[in-house]
Design an enzyme around this catalytic site. Structure first.
Site, PDB file in Angstrom:
ATOM      1  N   PRO A 164       0.793  -1.227   0.000  1.00 43.83           N
ATOM      2  CA  PRO A 164       0.000   0.000   0.000  1.00 43.83           C
ATOM      3  C   PRO A 164       0.826   1.278   0.000  1.00 43.83           C
ATOM      4  CG  PRO A 164      -0.164  -1.125   2.120  1.00 43.83           C
ATOM      5  CD  PRO A 164       0.506  -2.070   1.172  1.00 43.83           C
ATOM      6  N   ASN A 165       0.333   2.229  -0.773  1.00 39.09           N
ATOM      7  CA  ASN A 165       0.878   3.591  -0.871  1.00 39.09           C
ATOM      8  C   ASN A 165       2.204   3.660  -1.630  1.00 39.09           C
ATOM      9  OD1 ASN A 165      -1.271   4.855   0.631  1.00 39.09           O
ATOM     10  ND2 ASN A 165      -0.453   3.771   2.405  1.00 39.09           N
TER      11      ASN A 165
ATOM     12  N   ARG B  79       5.063  10.776  -2.603  1.00 40.25           N
ATOM     13  CA  ARG B  79       4.730  10.517  -1.209  1.00 40.25           C
ATOM     14  C   ARG B  79       5.926  10.812  -0.302  1.00 40.25           C
ATOM     15  NH1 ARG B  79       4.622   4.423   1.337  1.00 40.25           N
ATOM     16  NH2 ARG B  79       3.916   5.064   3.407  1.00 40.25           N
TER      17      ARG B  79
ATOM     18  N   TYR C 171      11.025   8.914   1.208  1.00 41.12           N
ATOM     19  CA  TYR C 171      11.015   7.859   0.183  1.00 41.12           C
ATOM     20  C   TYR C 171      11.654   8.270  -1.143  1.00 41.12           C
ATOM     21  CZ  TYR C 171       7.789   5.715   3.484  1.00 41.12           C
ATOM     22  OH  TYR C 171       7.230   5.171   4.611  1.00 41.12           O
TER      23      TYR C 171
ATOM     24  N   ASN D  34       8.040  -5.521  -0.695  1.00 40.70           N
ATOM     25  CA  ASN D  34       7.909  -4.389   0.226  1.00 40.70           C
ATOM     26  C   ASN D  34       6.430  -4.295   0.559  1.00 40.70           C
ATOM     27  OD1 ASN D  34       7.742  -2.031   1.632  1.00 40.70           O
ATOM     28  ND2 ASN D  34       9.022  -0.832   0.240  1.00 40.70           N
TER      29      ASN D  34
ATOM     30  N   ALA E 168       2.921  -0.738   4.979  1.00 40.26           N
ATOM     31  CA  ALA E 168       2.415  -0.807   6.356  1.00 40.26           C
ATOM     32  C   ALA E 168       1.885  -2.195   6.725  1.00 40.26           C
ATOM     33  CB  ALA E 168       1.334   0.245   6.557  1.00 40.26           C
TER      34      ALA E 168
ATOM     35  N   HIS F 171       3.749  -4.426   9.212  1.00 41.05           N
ATOM     36  CA  HIS F 171       3.641  -4.279  10.664  1.00 41.05           C
ATOM     37  C   HIS F 171       2.298  -4.788  11.200  1.00 41.05           C
ATOM     38  CE1 HIS F 171       6.978  -1.759   9.584  1.00 41.05           C
ATOM     39  NE2 HIS F 171       6.202  -0.887   8.996  1.00 41.05           N
TER      40      HIS F 171
ATOM     41  N   GLU G  54      12.598  -9.397   1.922  1.00 39.17           N
ATOM     42  CA  GLU G  54      11.823  -8.236   2.370  1.00 39.17           C
ATOM     43  C   GLU G  54      12.664  -6.973   2.189  1.00 39.17           C
ATOM     44  OE1 GLU G  54      10.603  -8.721   6.453  1.00 39.17           O
ATOM     45  OE2 GLU G  54      10.012  -6.623   6.662  1.00 39.17           O
TER      46      GLU G  54
ATOM     47  N   ILE H  17      12.364   0.750   1.925  1.00 35.08           N
ATOM     48  CA  ILE H  17      13.131   1.878   1.377  1.00 35.08           C
ATOM     49  C   ILE H  17      13.756   2.691   2.505  1.00 35.08           C
ATOM     50  CG2 ILE H  17      12.878   4.028   0.061  1.00 35.08           C
ATOM     51  CD1 ILE H  17      10.436   2.552  -1.340  1.00 35.08           C
ATOM     52  N   SER H  18      12.950   2.965   3.514  1.00 34.71           N
ATOM     53  CA  SER H  18      13.443   3.757   4.647  1.00 34.71           C
ATOM     54  C   SER H  18      14.015   2.826   5.713  1.00 34.71           C
ATOM     55  CB  SER H  18      12.293   4.582   5.237  1.00 34.71           C
ATOM     56  OG  SER H  18      11.299   3.721   5.778  1.00 34.71           O
TER      57      SER H  18
ATOM     58  N   ARG I 265      12.796   4.904  12.744  1.00 34.79           N
ATOM     59  CA  ARG I 265      11.517   5.627  12.702  1.00 34.79           C
ATOM     60  C   ARG I 265      10.659   5.243  13.910  1.00 34.79           C
ATOM     61  NH1 ARG I 265       9.055   5.139   6.864  1.00 34.79           N
ATOM     62  NH2 ARG I 265       7.785   6.846   7.694  1.00 34.79           N
TER      63      ARG I 265
ATOM     64  N   ARG J 104       6.973   0.777  13.608  1.00 31.19           N
ATOM     65  CA  ARG J 104       7.579   0.251  12.374  1.00 31.19           C
ATOM     66  C   ARG J 104       8.719  -0.736  12.663  1.00 31.19           C
ATOM     67  NH1 ARG J 104       5.291   3.676   8.423  1.00 31.19           N
ATOM     68  NH2 ARG J 104       4.884   5.713   9.292  1.00 31.19           N
TER      69      ARG J 104
HETATM   70  C1  DQA Z   1       8.101   1.106   4.071  1.00 36.49           C
HETATM   71  C2  DQA Z   1       8.131   1.330   5.576  1.00 36.49           C
HETATM   72  C3  DQA Z   1       6.764   1.106   6.187  1.00 36.49           C
HETATM   73  O1  DQA Z   1       6.806   1.345   7.585  1.00 36.49           O
HETATM   74  C4  DQA Z   1       5.756   2.067   5.572  1.00 36.49           C
HETATM   75  O2  DQA Z   1       4.462   1.815   6.086  1.00 36.49           O
HETATM   76  C5  DQA Z   1       5.761   2.033   4.091  1.00 36.49           C
HETATM   77  C6  DQA Z   1       7.052   1.955   3.397  1.00 36.49           C
HETATM   78  C7  DQA Z   1       9.461   1.427   3.409  1.00 36.49           C
HETATM   79  O3  DQA Z   1       9.650   1.011   2.285  1.00 36.49           O
HETATM   80  O4  DQA Z   1      10.293   2.116   4.010  1.00 36.49           O
HETATM   81  O5  DQA Z   1       4.729   2.148   3.450  1.00 36.49           O
HETATM   82  O6  DQA Z   1       7.830  -0.270   3.819  1.00 36.49           O
END
Ligand code: DQA
Length: 138
Positions: free
Chosen positions: A9-10, A17, A22, A71, A74, A77, A95, A98-99, A104, A108
């Site tokens: 997601p996202n 974003r 990111y 990846n 969210a 978690h 797995e 990116i961050s 954080r 997370r």
């Molecule tokens: C993420 C880290 C997750 O905590 C976050 O919800 C994301 C991106 C990352 O790639 O750093 O959507 O997976």
């Protein structure tokens, strides 16, 4: 060799974003670069904002492909169901985040996926996907 990248997601909003976290590159552009970088690998890309769609994709590819780069965003978690799907399939999963999730928020820091994955790459930006693909190449 067949490898699929699955983004959760996202991650369709990469580039727009939270660019300070990111980055400013969209994934479609980066994926083209990856395909050029690995001409001998059949690389596929799938993104979904829906937990069930990610599970369906893992089941679909998980007995035929040589590697899965995941990846889960969210869902990493929260989703025991995706963790179970990773355990259920035969294709190894790496797995990627990116961050640096460990630098954080505390929520997370826990991944339901990691224990069922072959490996984990965090905090190296989009480069993490390239390294994950490389890990499948003998
Ligand atoms: C993420 C880290 C997750 O905590 C976050 O919800 C994301 C991106 C990352 O790639 O750093 O959507 O997976």
């Amino acid at each position: 060799m067949k490898i699929i990248i699955i983004n959760g997601p996202n991650l369709n909003l990469l580039g727009k974003r939270e660019p300070d976290i990111y980055g400013r590159q969209n994934f479609e552009g980066y994926f083209l670069q990856l395909q050029e970088h690995f001409p001998d690998i059949e690389l596929q890309y799938f993104q979904s904002n829906h937990e069930g769609a990610i599970i369906d994709k893992l089941q679909e590819v998980g007995f035929s492909h040589d590697g899965i780069v995941l990846n889960g965003g969210a869902f990493t978690h929260t989703s025991l169901a995706i963790a179970d799907a990773i355990a259920a399939i035969e294709t190894p999963v790496v797995e990627v985040h990116i961050s640096n999730v460990y630098a954080r928020e505390a929520f997370r820091h826990h991944s339901w996926f990691s224990a069922n994955c072959r490996g984990l790459i965090v905090g190296l930006g989009l480069k993490g996907y390239e390294l994950a693909i490389r890990s499948f190449v003998k």
